[in-house]
Write an enzyme that holds these catalytic residues in place. Sequence first.
Site, PDB file in Angstrom:
ATOM      1  N   SER A  39      -2.077 -56.075  62.799  1.00  0.00           N
ATOM      2  CA  SER A  39      -2.876 -55.378  62.898  1.00  0.00           C
ATOM      3  C   SER A  39      -2.795 -54.821  61.771  1.00  0.00           C
ATOM      4  CB  SER A  39      -2.684 -54.820  64.178  1.00  0.00           C
ATOM      5  OG  SER A  39      -3.451 -52.929  64.001  1.00  0.00           O
ATOM      6  N   ASP A  44      -9.271 -60.402  71.616  1.00  0.00           N
ATOM      7  CA  ASP A  44      -9.074 -59.085  70.360  1.00  0.00           C
ATOM      8  C   ASP A  44     -10.496 -58.497  70.472  1.00  0.00           C
ATOM      9  OD1 ASP A  44      -8.468 -57.278  68.890  1.00  0.00           O
ATOM     10  OD2 ASP A  44      -7.306 -58.429  67.454  1.00  0.00           O
ATOM     11  N   HIS A  94      -6.379 -57.347  71.766  1.00  0.00           N
ATOM     12  CA  HIS A  94      -5.529 -57.035  70.184  1.00  0.00           C
ATOM     13  C   HIS A  94      -3.746 -56.941  70.357  1.00  0.00           C
ATOM     14  CE1 HIS A  94      -4.994 -55.867  66.173  1.00  0.00           C
ATOM     15  NE2 HIS A  94      -4.479 -54.756  65.917  1.00  0.00           N
TER      16      HIS A  94
END
Length: 379
Positions: A157, A320, A350
Amino acid sequence: MTISDVPTQTLPAEGEIGLIDVGSLQLESGAVIDDVCIAVQRWGKLSPARDNVVVVLHALTGDSHITGPAGPGHPTPGWWDGVAGPGAPIDTTRWCAVATNVLGGCRGSTGPSSLARDGKPWGSRFPLISIRDQVQADVAALAALGITEVAAVVGGSMGGARALEWVVGYPDRVRAGLLLAVGARATADQIGTQTTQIAAIKADPDWQSGDYHETGRAPDAGLRLARRFAHLTYRGEIELDTRFANHNQGNEDPTAGGRYAVQSYLEHQGDKLLSRFDAGSYVILTEALNSHDVGRGRGGVSAALRACPVPVVVGGITSDRLYPLRLQQELADLLPGCAGLRVVESVYGHDGFLVETEAVGELIRQTLGLADREGACRR
């Protein structure tokens, strides 16, 4: 700032937080932050050659405490527990795992809640920063510790965006990288959801234009709402429907002012964040994600990625919806040092990069294998 490779400070004891002074930092925008401090933790022993460091980079609301129980300075357990330690993916009998709290954060590093030179919180005076600025601060902190080259950078991320800027911007200082659940630039969908979160915080009257830190009032309602919206983008649609469907929360009746089960779950996520995170940092770091673009000033995304010589592993999560697989496929296709996209099967969206520890652990081991091979080539 000019990064010096002469060590001026030392790593803290294992698992403890150390504060590394890096001086003034000139940002990508030209603004300057004085007296920058970066919080650091480490697990494992630094080798005599200082060449066994694996830098672990956290996501938006993470910190330097990647593993272990809660303790002084870190009120929650490690956010990636088990990733580092004896026999772990980052095996601390060989590697030294080092994690920083990002510039702009609120767990020891300089951010909006930190005191400026006048003794007052930075608040609204804290300048906008970029992912590139965050990495510059990390590189400077490591240089102050006498660490001029790291074996690998690992992140997902926002941590993946930082890892990407590491390998593209500082290829001579890193031997391998793991880029998880990230893309080369922010997408319209990400910017849309993230600016909405920022708007929720700023719409709270207690935001006070960002200067709330000494008023006894903070934009808690806005931060709760931002986190609820964000958390929806972090989890998988099928996972949420399997867990909650359209069920009521306990005996509550939504048609009579009660809540749905998923509504209660999201409220809980918002409440949890309040106990450990600053709204000003949330805004600053989310804006950094909005401006993420590895191709800025480098001739565009394709040119920037194709010029990167560092061996990398790129991983994505099947479910995701915030950073869909097409974004990791682009990285894998354009980075010369990538041998193909690694796909992690997961229903957790995610957050799969945090939840699927076995699969992600294998990707970390592959990355460290690349670091070994690259180290042999560089000698």
